[in-house]
Design a protein around this motif. Structure first.
Motif, PDB file in Angstrom:
ATOM      1  N   ALA A  16     -53.877  52.454-110.615  1.00 35.28           N
ATOM      2  CA  ALA A  16     -52.266  52.968-110.484  1.00 35.28           C
ATOM      3  C   ALA A  16     -51.383  52.095-110.788  1.00 35.28           C
ATOM      4  O   ALA A  16     -50.423  52.043-111.251  1.00 35.28           O
ATOM      5  CB  ALA A  16     -52.286  53.448-108.999  1.00 35.28           C
ATOM      6  N   ILE A  17     -51.400  50.793-110.283  1.00 31.99           N
ATOM      7  CA  ILE A  17     -50.267  49.565-110.787  1.00 31.99           C
ATOM      8  C   ILE A  17     -50.523  49.327-112.237  1.00 31.99           C
ATOM      9  O   ILE A  17     -49.289  49.441-112.768  1.00 31.99           O
ATOM     10  CB  ILE A  17     -50.900  48.403-109.712  1.00 31.99           C
ATOM     11  CG1 ILE A  17     -50.558  48.620-108.399  1.00 31.99           C
ATOM     12  CG2 ILE A  17     -50.132  47.189-110.468  1.00 31.99           C
ATOM     13  CD1 ILE A  17     -51.153  47.568-107.543  1.00 31.99           C
ATOM     14  N   ARG A  18     -51.703  49.459-112.833  1.00 35.29           N
ATOM     15  CA  ARG A  18     -51.601  49.317-114.342  1.00 35.29           C
ATOM     16  C   ARG A  18     -50.803  50.168-114.881  1.00 35.29           C
ATOM     17  O   ARG A  18     -50.036  50.066-116.010  1.00 35.29           O
ATOM     18  CB  ARG A  18     -53.158  49.034-114.696  1.00 35.29           C
ATOM     19  CG  ARG A  18     -53.024  48.507-116.187  1.00 35.29           C
ATOM     20  CD  ARG A  18     -54.613  48.531-116.708  1.00 35.29           C
ATOM     21  NE  ARG A  18     -55.367  47.921-115.707  1.00 35.29           N
ATOM     22  CZ  ARG A  18     -56.485  48.388-114.927  1.00 35.29           C
ATOM     23  NH1 ARG A  18     -56.948  49.414-115.179  1.00 35.29           N
ATOM     24  NH2 ARG A  18     -56.976  47.910-114.111  1.00 35.29           N
ATOM     25  N   THR A  19     -51.054  51.598-114.400  1.00 36.62           N
ATOM     26  CA  THR A  19     -50.379  52.704-115.071  1.00 36.62           C
ATOM     27  C   THR A  19     -48.830  52.703-114.904  1.00 36.62           C
ATOM     28  O   THR A  19     -48.166  52.851-115.658  1.00 36.62           O
ATOM     29  CB  THR A  19     -50.957  54.016-114.391  1.00 36.62           C
ATOM     30  OG1 THR A  19     -52.195  54.154-114.573  1.00 36.62           O
ATOM     31  CG2 THR A  19     -50.290  55.303-114.884  1.00 36.62           C
ATOM     32  N   ILE A  20     -48.396  52.405-113.666  1.00 36.03           N
ATOM     33  CA  ILE A  20     -46.943  52.109-113.401  1.00 36.03           C
ATOM     34  C   ILE A  20     -46.569  50.999-114.236  1.00 36.03           C
ATOM     35  O   ILE A  20     -45.386  51.276-114.690  1.00 36.03           O
ATOM     36  CB  ILE A  20     -46.678  51.949-112.036  1.00 36.03           C
ATOM     37  CG1 ILE A  20     -47.028  53.122-111.191  1.00 36.03           C
ATOM     38  CG2 ILE A  20     -45.383  51.413-111.516  1.00 36.03           C
ATOM     39  CD1 ILE A  20     -47.088  52.827-109.535  1.00 36.03           C
ATOM     40  N   THR A  21     -47.100  49.972-114.128  1.00 34.82           N
ATOM     41  CA  THR A  21     -46.592  48.814-115.012  1.00 34.82           C
ATOM     42  C   THR A  21     -46.590  49.072-116.789  1.00 34.82           C
ATOM     43  O   THR A  21     -45.518  49.049-117.258  1.00 34.82           O
ATOM     44  CB  THR A  21     -47.546  47.626-115.009  1.00 34.82           C
ATOM     45  OG1 THR A  21     -47.612  47.350-113.610  1.00 34.82           O
ATOM     46  CG2 THR A  21     -47.099  46.373-115.804  1.00 34.82           C
ATOM     47  N   GLU A  22     -47.350  49.863-117.129  1.00 36.18           N
ATOM     48  CA  GLU A  22     -47.639  50.481-118.578  1.00 36.18           C
ATOM     49  C   GLU A  22     -46.324  51.449-119.005  1.00 36.18           C
ATOM     50  O   GLU A  22     -45.714  51.424-120.003  1.00 36.18           O
ATOM     51  CB  GLU A  22     -48.699  50.970-118.832  1.00 36.18           C
ATOM     52  CG  GLU A  22     -49.837  49.984-118.897  1.00 36.18           C
ATOM     53  CD  GLU A  22     -51.351  50.764-119.100  1.00 36.18           C
ATOM     54  OE1 GLU A  22     -51.319  51.926-119.041  1.00 36.18           O
ATOM     55  OE2 GLU A  22     -52.199  49.856-119.200  1.00 36.18           O
ATOM     56  N   ASN A  23     -45.844  52.199-117.821  1.00 36.63           N
ATOM     57  CA  ASN A  23     -44.820  53.047-117.985  1.00 36.63           C
ATOM     58  C   ASN A  23     -43.354  52.741-117.249  1.00 36.63           C
ATOM     59  O   ASN A  23     -42.676  53.546-117.119  1.00 36.63           O
ATOM     60  CB  ASN A  23     -45.315  54.400-117.262  1.00 36.63           C
ATOM     61  CG  ASN A  23     -46.460  54.913-118.124  1.00 36.63           C
ATOM     62  OD1 ASN A  23     -46.509  55.260-119.442  1.00 36.63           O
ATOM     63  ND2 ASN A  23     -47.693  55.079-117.391  1.00 36.63           N
ATOM     64  N   TRP A  24     -43.359  51.483-117.071  1.00 30.19           N
ATOM     65  CA  TRP A  24     -42.238  50.895-116.435  1.00 30.19           C
ATOM     66  C   TRP A  24     -40.912  51.263-117.138  1.00 30.19           C
ATOM     67  O   TRP A  24     -40.030  51.753-116.371  1.00 30.19           O
ATOM     68  CB  TRP A  24     -41.971  49.477-116.249  1.00 30.19           C
ATOM     69  CG  TRP A  24     -41.121  48.857-115.229  1.00 30.19           C
ATOM     70  CD1 TRP A  24     -40.026  48.281-115.519  1.00 30.19           C
ATOM     71  CD2 TRP A  24     -41.166  49.159-114.022  1.00 30.19           C
ATOM     72  NE1 TRP A  24     -39.411  47.896-114.419  1.00 30.19           N
ATOM     73  CE2 TRP A  24     -40.101  48.649-113.222  1.00 30.19           C
ATOM     74  CE3 TRP A  24     -42.209  49.923-112.944  1.00 30.19           C
ATOM     75  CZ2 TRP A  24     -39.834  48.324-112.010  1.00 30.19           C
ATOM     76  CZ3 TRP A  24     -41.808  49.774-111.569  1.00 30.19           C
ATOM     77  CH2 TRP A  24     -40.758  49.057-111.209  1.00 30.19           C
ATOM     78  N   ALA A  25     -40.904  51.232-118.300  1.00 27.38           N
ATOM     79  CA  ALA A  25     -39.528  51.567-118.970  1.00 27.38           C
ATOM     80  C   ALA A  25     -39.112  53.067-118.860  1.00 27.38           C
ATOM     81  O   ALA A  25     -37.946  53.342-118.687  1.00 27.38           O
ATOM     82  CB  ALA A  25     -39.596  51.357-120.527  1.00 27.38           C
TER      83      ALA A  25
END
Length: 61
Positions: A16-25
């Motif tokens: 979940a953290i990886r997904t959020i980080t990848e979609n931060w913008a």
């Protein structure tokens, strides 16, 4: 190797953290857009005769 049952929550959290980080913008742009929408709604309500306090109550989430 398959994760142990006790490791599954940690694995899910890491994903979940990886997904959020990848979609931060995208997250940032979404919140900027929602802020603009709230402001436009607030200003429109005030322009239509609501007090600022009433308009603020109506745009709260």
């Amino acid at each position: 190797m398959k994760p142990k049952d006790e490791d599954k929550p940690q694995v899910a959290m890491a994903q979940a953290i990886r997904t959020i980080t990848e979609n931060w913008a995208g997250h940032i742009e979404f919140h900027r857009t929602m802020a603009r929408v709230a402001r436009v709604k607030f200003l429109a309500l005030v322009a239509e005769g609501f007090t600022e306090e009433q308009a603020l109550q109506l745009v709260r989430w």
